[in-house]
Design a protein around this motif. Structure first.
Motif, PDB file in Angstrom:
ATOM      1  N   GLY A  51     158.274  47.798 -57.764  1.00  0.00           N
ATOM      2  CA  GLY A  51     158.286  49.160 -57.216  1.00  0.00           C
ATOM      3  C   GLY A  51     157.043  49.425 -56.382  1.00  0.00           C
ATOM      4  N   GLY A  52     156.464  48.377 -55.827  1.00  0.00           N
ATOM      5  CA  GLY A  52     155.278  48.529 -54.977  1.00  0.00           C
ATOM      6  C   GLY A  52     153.971  48.432 -55.727  1.00  0.00           C
ATOM      7  N   ALA A  53     154.002  48.242 -57.023  1.00  0.00           N
ATOM      8  CA  ALA A  53     152.759  48.175 -57.798  1.00  0.00           C
ATOM      9  C   ALA A  53     152.485  46.737 -58.230  1.00  0.00           C
ATOM     10  CB  ALA A  53     152.885  49.066 -59.041  1.00  0.00           C
ATOM     11  N   PRO A  54     151.209  46.281 -58.160  1.00  0.00           N
ATOM     12  CA  PRO A  54     150.913  44.927 -58.620  1.00  0.00           C
ATOM     13  C   PRO A  54     151.097  44.821 -60.138  1.00  0.00           C
ATOM     14  CG  PRO A  54     148.888  46.098 -58.071  1.00  0.00           C
ATOM     15  CD  PRO A  54     150.010  47.009 -57.708  1.00  0.00           C
ATOM     16  N   CYS A  55     151.947  43.879 -60.553  1.00  0.00           N
ATOM     17  CA  CYS A  55     152.266  43.769 -61.981  1.00  0.00           C
ATOM     18  C   CYS A  55     152.294  42.312 -62.414  1.00  0.00           C
ATOM     19  CB  CYS A  55     153.658  44.354 -62.274  1.00  0.00           C
ATOM     20  SG  CYS A  55     153.779  46.120 -62.023  1.00  0.00           S
ATOM     21  N   MET A  56     152.265  42.114 -63.719  1.00  0.00           N
ATOM     22  CA  MET A  56     152.571  40.806 -64.307  1.00  0.00           C
ATOM     23  C   MET A  56     153.890  40.995 -65.048  1.00  0.00           C
ATOM     24  SD  MET A  56     148.937  39.603 -65.872  1.00  0.00           S
ATOM     25  CE  MET A  56     148.276  41.175 -66.324  1.00  0.00           C
ATOM     26  N   VAL A  57     154.798  40.037 -64.917  1.00  0.00           N
ATOM     27  CA  VAL A  57     156.110  40.199 -65.556  1.00  0.00           C
ATOM     28  C   VAL A  57     156.403  38.991 -66.440  1.00  0.00           C
ATOM     29  CG1 VAL A  57     158.566  40.608 -65.179  1.00  0.00           C
ATOM     30  CG2 VAL A  57     156.908  41.524 -63.548  1.00  0.00           C
TER      31      VAL A  57
END
Ligand code: FAD
Length: 861
Positions: free
Chosen positions: A622-628
C-alpha cells in the motif's frame, strides 16, 4: 568488615537472610550480608507471620510449599525456634462463582500434590466457631497453613547462615554501588567499601532505592497494611480446651479478610479497597522499628463484612491495631533474578509474603547465582517479566489495584483496568471506533474481539462461555472462509546482525538457520535441554555485507530473552541485537482470499511459486515500506506484515479498502488463539515452558540434533534416546458451557495398568537440594516435582494436566492441550480420557492430527 566478598547481600529482612542461608548452603564461603540497622528493620518485624502454600501460579505455590517445609531444617541448624503453628486453614466462598474458583484451585492442587479438600460451611465452622456459616456456600481446606514468629524465623535463617560460614554486618548502610570495567562491584557502605563479584538487592522497603543506585527503576511499591488484635476471648479459650486444638486460619474473599487465632484472642487483617501507598516516591532512610498511624475508617467497610461473617469477633474488644508498610510488585509476586542489562546484579525483592515465599525465593536465587540457573520454573516471579512501561506511576496504579483485589477472583476473560491505556499503536482510536474490546498485552492495548455494532464493547466476566462467544465465532468463520485482518504489534521483534550472526543463532537455536528470504520456526533450549524460547526467524538480505536476521517471539518474554541473548553474545561486539519493541508494529491478514487482497497492494508477483509458504520479503505494501512473512498463526493461507509505526494507519487503510470486495473482517487475539487450537499449535508460556523438554513438547521436527553443537543439544539427544516421559497432546473435549482454562487435571480409565509415575515437572536440570540438604541433579523427583500419584477413582486416575484450551470455532469443538505419559499420547480411543472442568469430569479424546486442515495444504497453497 572484610574488604572483598564473592557476594554481598544487601538487607537483613527475612528474604536477605534466606538468600544468605541458601548461598552458604550451596557452598559459597566468602559471602556477607550488610544491614542498615538491626535484622528485621524493614517490614519483617511487624508481619502477622501467617503462611500458606496456595498461589495463583502453581510454580510459585510449589516454592511456597518448600518454604514451609524448610522451617524445621533452619530450626535444627540454628537452634532458634520459629514458633511454628501448623493449624491448617480454610478459604470461604460466599457465591457460586467463588466456589467455582475453589473447585479450580482444588483440582489444580490435587496434581500438584497438595492435599486440599472441598468442605461445607458447617465443617469449616466446626474448626472456627466464630463464623456465621450461613454467609457461605462452601469452603476449601488446606492443611499446610499456619503462623510463626517473624522475628524468630528471620534470626533462625541468619544464625543458620552464620553457622555455615556467612558473615553478617549490622548498622552499616550501603550508600552507593559502582562497577569496575572488569565487572567487580564496589559496595560503598558507611563503614567502607567492599569489592564483590555479585550484589543482591534484598532491600525490602528500600529495594527501589537500591535499584536506583544502579540506574534501574524496579516496579515495586510499599502499601500500608493493617491488622487488629483482640483482647483474650473466652470462646477461643473454651475451643482450645474442649478440642485440644488451636483455631484454624480463615480467608474470606468477600471482605478481603484473613483471620486466625493469636494467643487467646484473634488476629484479623484486611486488604481494604481504599488502600494507601506508603512513601510512593522515596523511602526515608531513617524509617526504623516504628509503626504507622492506624486508620480505622479506611478498613471499616471490610470490618463490617468481617463482623457479619464472623460475629464472634465483633463482641471482642480490640487490643491493638498494627499498621505497617510492605512491598508489592504489580501482580503481587516477587521480583527475583538477574536484572537484564547488568552483570551480576541480582534481585530478591517485592516479596509480599516473606514467610510463605522467602525460602523458595532464597533457594531459586541461590541456584541461579551458584549454578547459572534457578532450577525451577520461576517465570511467575522473574524480575524480567515487566517491561520499561512499568514506571513509577504505572506501578503505583497497578499495585493499588492488586492490593485491593488481593483475594478477589480473576476470571479467565477478565482484563484489569488500572494504568490503562499505557502503550497504544497508531490504530488505537480506529480499533475503538471499530467497537474492539481491548486487552493488556505486556503493557500494550491489543484488540481481543470486536463487539457487534450497537452493543457495548465489554466482557461479561465468567468461568463459562460469555458474550464474546458468538462474535469470535463470526470472526473465525469469516477469516477461514474469506479473509480477516488483525493487529500483531504485541509480538516481540528483534534484529540480529553482524559477521557472526548466523553462527551465533545456530549456537542458540535448535533448528537450522534459514537461507536468505526464507523463514524457520525454532525452539531455544537451556543447557539442561529445557525449552526456554520458541521463535520465528527470517534471514533478510545482507546490509553492508553483513548477515541480518529478523526474529519474532513472545512479547512477555522480551526481557527474559534479551537477558539470555546478552549472556551469550561474543564480548568483541561483532554481533548486534536490536529489540524493536513498539518501534516495529504489524498486521496479519489470513484466509483463502488473503493472497488476492495482498496482490492488490504490492507491485511484485506474490503468486504461490513467486512467494512461497515460509518466504520472507521486504516489499512496499500500500505504498509503505514493509517486511512480509508468508506465514500466519491461524494456520491458513496468510501473511504477517511488519512496518514502522508511522506507516501502520496507511497499511491498515489500504488493507481495509482492498479487502472490501473479499468480505474482509477484523479479528482479535481471541479468534487468533481459537484458530491456533484447531491446528494443534502450541503457545509460549502455556504449552512450552522451561519445565519441558523439546520432545516432551512434541517439537520434534524443529530439533536438528545433527546440525551443530547448539546449547542443550546433549540433553536433548539424551531425551530423544531415552524417549520422552511425557508428550504434549491435543484433545477434543465433550464440554458443556465452559471450556478448559488451563491447569485442569486429565483423568484416564487405565484400570490396573501402570504408566509409571507421572510427574508435573517443576524443577529441572540444574542442581538443587532436597529437603534433607542432599544435592539432587537432573531429576524431577526432588521437592520441585509434583507426582501425579495416588489420585485414583475406581479404574480412573489422574495422568496429566491441561496447559491451555478453549473453543475451536471453525471445527465447532471444545479443545484442550496438555501433557500425558508418552505411552498414552497416541491413544485416540473414545472413553479413555476425561478432563475435569469446574469440578465435573468431561469425556475427552486425543486428536493426533489437527482437526482443521490436517495436511497443511491450505497454508501452503
Ligand atoms: C502489617 C504487616 C503484616 C504482614 N503479614 C504477613 C504475613 O502474615 N505473612 C507473610 O508472609 N508476610 C506478611 N507481611 C509481609 C512481610 O513482612 C514481608 O513479606 C517481608 O517482611 C519482606 O521481607 P524483606 O526481607 O524482603 O524486606 P524487609 O523486611 O523490608 O527487609 C529489608 C531490609 O533491608 C535493609 N536495607 C535496606 N536498604 C539497605 C541499605 N541500603 N543498606 C543496608 N541495609 C538496607 C533494611 O534495613 C531492612 O532490614 C506483613 C507485613 C506487614 C507490614
Amino acid at each position: 568488615m572484610k574488604s572483598h566478598a564473592k557476594a554481598v547481600v544487601i538487607g537483613g529482612g527475612v528474604v536477605g537472610c534466606s538468600v544468605l542461608y541458601h548461598l552458604a548452603k550451596a557452598g559459597w564461603a566468602d559471602i556477607m550480608l550488610i544491614e542498615r540497622s538491626e535484622l528485621t528493620s524493614g517490614s519483617s518485624w511487624h508481619a502477622a507471620g501467617g503462611f500458606h502454600t496456595l498461589n495463583g501460579d502453581p510454580n510459585v505455590a510449589k516454592l511456597q510449599a518448600y518454604t514451609v517445609r524448610l522451617y524445621k531444617e533452619i530450626e535444627e541448624i540454628s537452634g532458634q525456634s520459629c514458633s511454628l503453628h501448623l493449624t491448617g486453614g480454610v478459604m470461604m466462598a460466599d457465591t457460586p462463582e467463588r466456589m467455582d474458583f475453589l473447585r479450580l484451585a482444588h483440582a489444580k492442587g490435587r496434581y500438584l500434590g497438595m492435599d486440599t479438600e472441598l468442605i461445607t460451611p458447617s465443617e469449616a465452622k466446626a474448626m472456627f466457631p466464630l463464623m456465621d456459616e450461613t454467609n457461605f456456600v462452601g469452603a476449601m481446606w488446606d492443611p499446610v497453613e499456619g503462623h510463626l514468629d517473624p522475628s524468630g524465623t528471620t534470626h533462625a535463617y541468619a544464625k543458620a547462615a552464620r553457622k555455615l560460614g556467612a558473615e553478617i554486618v549490622l548498622r552499616n548502610r550501603v550508600v552507593e554501588l559502582t562497577q569496575e570495567v572488569d565487572g567487580t562491584w564496589n559496595v560503598v557502605t558507611e563503614q567502607g567499601t567492599v569489592k564483590a563479584e555479585h550484589v543482591v538487592n534484598c532491600g525490602g522497603l528500600w529495594a527501589r532505592e537500591i535499584g536506583r543506585m544502579v540506574g534501574v527503576e524496579l516496579p515495586v511499591l510499599a502499601m500500608e497494611h493493617m491488622y487488629l488484635l483482640t483482647e483474650p476471648m473466652p470462646e477461643v479459650e473454651e475451643f482450645n480446651k474442649s478440642t485440644g486444638r488451636e483455631m484454624i486460619g480463615v480467608l474470606d474473599f468477600k471482605g478481603e479478610i484473613y483471620t486466625r487465632q493469636e494467643r487467646n484472642g484473634i488476629l484479623l487483617g484486611t486488604y481494604e479497597k481504599a488502600c494507601k501507598p506508603w512513601s510512593p516516591v522515596n523511602t526515608p532512610w531513617d524509617f526504623g522499628h516504628e509503626l504507622l498511624q492506624p486508620d480505622i475508617d479506611r478498613i471499616a467497610p471490610s470490618l463490617e463484612i468481617g463482623f457479619k461473617h464472623f460475629p464472634g469477633i465483633e463482641k471482642a474488644g480490640i487490643k491493638q491495631i498494627i499498621n505497617g508498610p510492605f512491598t508489592f510488585a504489580l501482580d503481587g509476586n516477587p521480583l527475583v533474578g538477574p536484572v537484564q542489562g547488568l552483570t551480576n546484579f541480582w534481585c530478591a525483592c517485592a516479596v509480599m509474603a516473606g514467610f510463605s515465599q522467602g525460602g523458595g525465593v532464597g533457594l531459586a536465587l541461590s541456584n541461579w547465582m551458584v549454578h547459572g540457573d534457578p532450577g525451577f520454573d520461576v517465570w511467575g516471579m522473574d524480575v524480567a517479566r515487566f517491561g520499561e512501561w512499568a514506571t513509577l506511576r504505572y506501578t503505583n496504579a497497578k499495585v493499588r489495584e492488586n492490593y485491593s483485589r488481593r483475594f478477589s477472583i480473576r476470571f479467565p476473560n477478565e482484563e484489569l483496568p488500572a494504568a490503562r491505556p499505557a502503550q497504544t499503536t497508531p490504530l488505537y482510536d480506529t480499533m475503538l471506533a471499530n467497537n474492539a474490546v481491548l486487552g493488556d498485552s505486556w503493557g500494550l492495548e491489543t484488540p481481543l474481539w470486536f463487539a457487534p455494532r450497537g452493543s457495548e464493547p465489554k466482557d461479561v466476566v465468567s468461568f463459562h462461555r460469555s458474550n464474546d462467544f458468538r462474535p469470535i465465532g463470526e470472526e473465525v468463520r469469516a477469516t477461514r472462509e474469506r479473509v480477516g485482518v488483525t493487529e500483531i504489534a504485541n509480538f516481540a521483534k528483534y534484529e540480529v546482525s553482524g559477521p557472526g550472526a548466523e553462527d551465533f543463532l545456530n549456537r542458540l537455536m535448535t533448528n537450522r538457520m534459514p537461507k536468505t528470504g526464507r523463514i524457520v520456526l525454532t525452539p531455544m533450549l537451556n543447557e539442561f535441554g529445557r525449552l526456554i524460547g520458541d521463535f520465528t526467524i527470517a534471514k533478510a538480505g545482507p546490509r553492508g555485507g553483513e548477515d541480518r536476521f529478523m526474529i519474532w517471539g513472545s512479547s512477555a518474554a522480551q526481557k527474559y530473552h534479551m537477558r539470555w541473548f546478552e549472556k551469550h553474545l561474543p564480548k568483541d561486539g561483532s554481533i548486534r541485537i536490536h529489540r524493536f519493541d513498539q518501534m516495529l508494529v504489524g498486521l496479519s491478514i489470513a484466509g483463502p482470499k488473503s493472497r488476492d487482497l495482498l496482490q492488490k497492494l504490492v507491485d511484485v508477483d506474490i503468486s504461490t511459486k513467486a512467494f512461497r509458504f515460509m518466504d520472507f520479503r521486504e516489499m512496499a505494501v500500500g505504498g509503505a515500506p514493509c517486511m512480509v512473512n508468508r506465514i500466519t498463526y491461524t494456520g491458513d493461507l496468510g501473511y504477517e506484515i511488519w512496518m514502522a509505526p508511522a506507516y501502520q494507519r496507511l497499511v491498515y487503510k489500504a488493507i481495509k479498502e482492498a479487502g472490501e470486495e473479499f468480505g474482509l473482517v477484523d479479528f482479535g487475539m481471541r479468534a487468533l488463539l481459537s484458530m491456533r487450537l484447531e491446528k494443534n499449535f502450541p503457545t509460549w508460556f502455556r504449552e512450552l515452558r522451561p519445565i519441558y523438554g523439546p520432545f516432551e513438547g512434541s517439537m520434534d521436527r524443529f530439533i536438528k540434533l545433527e546440525k551443530n553443537d547448539f546449547i542443550g543439544r546433549e540433553a536433548a539427544a539424551k531425551e530423544q534416546a531415552e524417549g520422552p516421559k511425557l508428550r504434549r497432546v491435543s484433545f477434543i473435549v465433550d464440554a458443556a458451557d465452559a471450556d478448559v482454562m488451563g491447569d485442569e487435571p486429565i483423568w484416564a480409565k487405565v484400570g490396573g495398568k501402570d504408566y509409571g509415575t507421572v510427574e508435573k515437572p517443576h524443577g529441572y536440570g540444574a542442581p538443587r537440594f532436597d529437603a534433607g540438604g542432599k544435592e539432587v541433579r537432573g531429576s524431577n523427583a526432588a521437592e520441585g516435582a509434583s507426582a501425579v500419584r495416588g489420585i485414583v477413582d475406581g479404574d480412573c486416575r489422574v495422568v496429566g494436566w491441561v496447559t491451555s484450551g478453549g473453543y475451536a470455532h471453525y471445527v465447532e469443538k471444545s479443545m484442550a492441550q496438555g501433557y500425558v505419559p508418552a505411552a498414552l499420547a497416541e491413544n485416540e480411543s473414545a472413553g479413555l480420557f476425561e478432563i475435569e472442568i469446574l469440578g465435573h469430569r468431561r469425556p475427552a479424546r486425543i486428536n493426533v492430527e489437527p482437526p482443521f486442515d490436517p495436511s497443511g495444504e491450505k497454508m501452503r497453497t
